[in-house]
Design an enzyme around this catalytic site. Structure first.
Site, PDB file in Angstrom:
ATOM      1  NE  ARG A 186      33.070  45.605  40.424  1.00 58.26           N
ATOM      2  CZ  ARG A 186      33.004  45.058  39.223  1.00 58.26           C
ATOM      3  NH1 ARG A 186      32.048  45.403  38.383  1.00 58.26           N
ATOM      4  NH2 ARG A 186      33.882  44.159  38.814  1.00 58.26           N
ATOM      5  CG  ASP A 190      34.193  42.418  41.880  1.00 58.45           C
ATOM      6  OD1 ASP A 190      34.692  43.511  41.545  1.00 58.45           O
ATOM      7  OD2 ASP A 190      34.165  41.430  41.130  1.00 58.45           O
ATOM      8  CG  ASP A 247      40.934  43.695  41.740  1.00 54.73           C
ATOM      9  OD1 ASP A 247      41.526  43.243  40.739  1.00 54.73           O
ATOM     10  OD2 ASP A 247      39.798  43.305  42.091  1.00 54.73           O
ATOM     11  CD  GLU A 300      37.810  47.452  35.063  1.00 55.74           C
ATOM     12  OE1 GLU A 300      37.648  46.757  36.092  1.00 55.74           O
ATOM     13  OE2 GLU A 300      37.073  48.403  34.780  1.00 55.74           O
ATOM     14  CG  HIS A 301      42.067  43.134  34.420  1.00 52.97           C
ATOM     15  ND1 HIS A 301      42.288  41.777  34.376  1.00 52.97           N
ATOM     16  CD2 HIS A 301      40.852  43.342  33.873  1.00 52.97           C
ATOM     17  CE1 HIS A 301      41.238  41.191  33.781  1.00 52.97           C
ATOM     18  NE2 HIS A 301      40.361  42.122  33.477  1.00 52.97           N
ATOM     19  N   GLY A 332      29.979  41.825  33.992  1.00 48.64           N
ATOM     20  CA  GLY A 332      30.917  42.703  34.695  1.00 48.64           C
ATOM     21  C   GLY A 332      30.277  43.608  35.725  1.00 48.64           C
ATOM     22  CB  SER A 339      29.976  42.550  41.025  1.00 48.60           C
ATOM     23  OG  SER A 339      31.327  42.710  40.842  1.00 48.60           O
ATOM     24  CB  SER A 340      25.410  39.010  39.115  1.00 47.02           C
ATOM     25  OG  SER A 340      26.170  38.244  38.218  1.00 47.02           O
TER      26      SER A 340
END
Ligand code: NG1
Length: 450
Positions: free
Chosen positions: A29, A180, A38, A35-36, A129, A131-132
């Site tokens: 994703r 994510d 969630d 950002e930061h 960044g 999301s692997s």
């Protein structure tokens, strides 16, 4: 996207005695804005990308879980499934599989612990960044769900699995939110999603038709292990202290009964603060630029040790104190930007969305301090080359930027950035394949079985 036939061939090669495998996949994703936020229960606006992790898997007669990388990029790992699976050392990839298995074992109260052979492939650049790691957690969760004989939707909904996977991933030591895992399981082809928390929900929001998303890799790796894990956790941990101090302020000045379980409750819960009200609450709670542990202690009526134990864990106190005021400001302004971004996307206004992305980068860099010189350079170059909006994306401290580029300009944009940013830098890093550092991202379907 993963070549499934190749993956199955690799599985059969690696596990010649195993039954025919099933395959599931989970996309990476990119976060467009939010950002930061969630982990404070504040919304985010990510989209799935056309890169994924795929897992071929088949049951084993014992309780061993064997994990192999189809391209041998990661070492062979195996562990015995059971009631309490001990994590491997930080940074070892089987932790993501262990996290998923342990999470589902607890959820379904599993008492007989099945084993499986798993072969993993993927094309999401790692530690930048995109999301692997969460894609791997979700793919492993889907595989193990099938192994347990459970069905997605009827035995566990996508929303439930997204929450479970987010909780499960904290097994590796991150204190992250649930963005994510939610977008990976609830996203879709053709649209980004605005994701809200407590309760978790996702709303499809289409990208403006005249805008395309281009992701640029700063080439600075930001794997969340070791020092990077520490830097990432600084965000969630200091926000815990901000929450406690804001709650105390509200109890003293508004109503002693007020409780806020997360910062997001200032806007989304019973309080429904306006932006002005939230700004003034933050101003009063954090009058100085920085707050020392001892100041926070006086404010909360607690010893510094008690504060550390309750909220800060092993976070070191900076010499000048914590920058709580600026961090709180980022939460407040980023929340507004996400809400506006959703509105601008629904209105198809790419220029306005771009401006919000630019403002988000500034806030991430100056108030939240999660940028780095390379990300700032990439963002400046992107704007110079005609991006409507450019910002860092994901945890920060390296990783990627996300750029909103006029649809007809993508080729020219990519070439200019290639020339201005990568040519010189990659002269020394020839091992990075081009598609890993500059990619035109398309949305892709949510995680599922193939
Ligand atoms: P990435 O960029 O994938 O490491 C992390 C967190 C998110 C979110 C973002 C910052 C995890 C698994 N992911 O994402 O929850 O907080 O940083 O917005 O912890």
């Amino acid at each position: 996207m993963t070549d499934v036939e190749k993956l199955i061939a690799a599985f059969n090669n690696t596990f010649p005695d195993a039954p025919a495998p099933r395959v599931c996949r989970a996309p990476g994703r990119v976060n467009l804005i939010g950002e930061h936020t969630d982990y404070n229960g504040l919304p985010v606006l990510p989209m799935t990308i056309d890169r994924d992790v795929a897992v071929a898997f088949a049951p084993r007669p014992d309780s061993t879980i064997r994990l192999r990388s189809s391209t041998h990029d990661y070492p062979e790992r195996e562990f015995v499934n059971g009631p309490d699976i001990v994590p491997s050392e930080g940074g070892i990839w089987d932790n993501y599989c262990k996290a998923a298995v342990q999470g589902l074992n607890h959820h379904f109260d599993v008492s007989r612990f099945p084993g499986m052979d798993m072969c993993v492939a993927g094309d999401i650049p790692t530690a930048v960044g995109l999301s692997s790691s969460s894609a791997l957690v979700v793919a492993c969760a889907l595989a193990y769900l099938a192994l347990l004989g459970k069905t997605l939707e009827s035995d566990i909904t996508r929303l439930e699995l997204a929450e479970l996977a987010a909780d499960a991933e904290r097994y590796v030591g991150t204190r992250g939110g649930g963005m994510d895992q939610a977008i990976i399981l609830l996203g879709d082809k053709g649209a980004a999603c605005k994701i809200d928390f407590y309760p978790l929900r996702a709303e499809r929001v289409s990208l403006p038709q005249d805008g395309a998303i281009v992701i640029c890799n700063s080439l600075v790796k930001a794997a969340k292990s070791g020092n990077m894990l520490h830097r990432y956790n600084e965000g969630p941990l200091t926000c815990r202290l901000i929450r406690a101090m804001v709650e105390k302020h509200l109890q003293e000045h508004w109503d002693p009964e007020i409780e806020i379980n997360c910062l997001g409750a200032l806007w989304n819960g019973m309080l429904c603060l306006t932006d002005r009200e939230a700004e003034s609450v933050f101003e009063q709670t954090f009058p100085g630029k920085t707050t020392t542990l001892s100041e926070a202690g006086t404010f909360l009526g607690l010893s510094p040790e008690a504060i550390r134990e309750r909220w800060l864990e092993d976070l070191e106190e900076p010499k000048e104190g914590f920058r709580l005021k600026a961090r709180a400001r980022h939460q407040r302004t980023e929340y507004r930007r996400v809400e506006s971004a959703r509105d601008m996307m629904l209105a198809g206004d790419a220029a306005a969305l771009g401006e919000l992305m630019n403002a988000s980068h500034q806030s991430c860099a100056e108030d939240y301090r999660i940028s780095c010189p390379e990300l700032d350079t990439l963002v400046a170059l992107a704007r110079q080359e005609g991006a409507l909006g450019a910002r860092l994306t994901g945890a920060g401290f390296g990783g990627c930027t996300v750029n909103l580029v006029p649809a007809g300009e993508v080729e020219r944009f990519c070439e200019s950035i290639e020339h201005a940013y990568y040519r010189e830098r990659l002269a020394q890093q020839t091992s990075v394949p081009r598609r890993d550092y500059i990619l035109r991202a398309e949305t892709s379907p949510a995680a599922d079985y193939i």
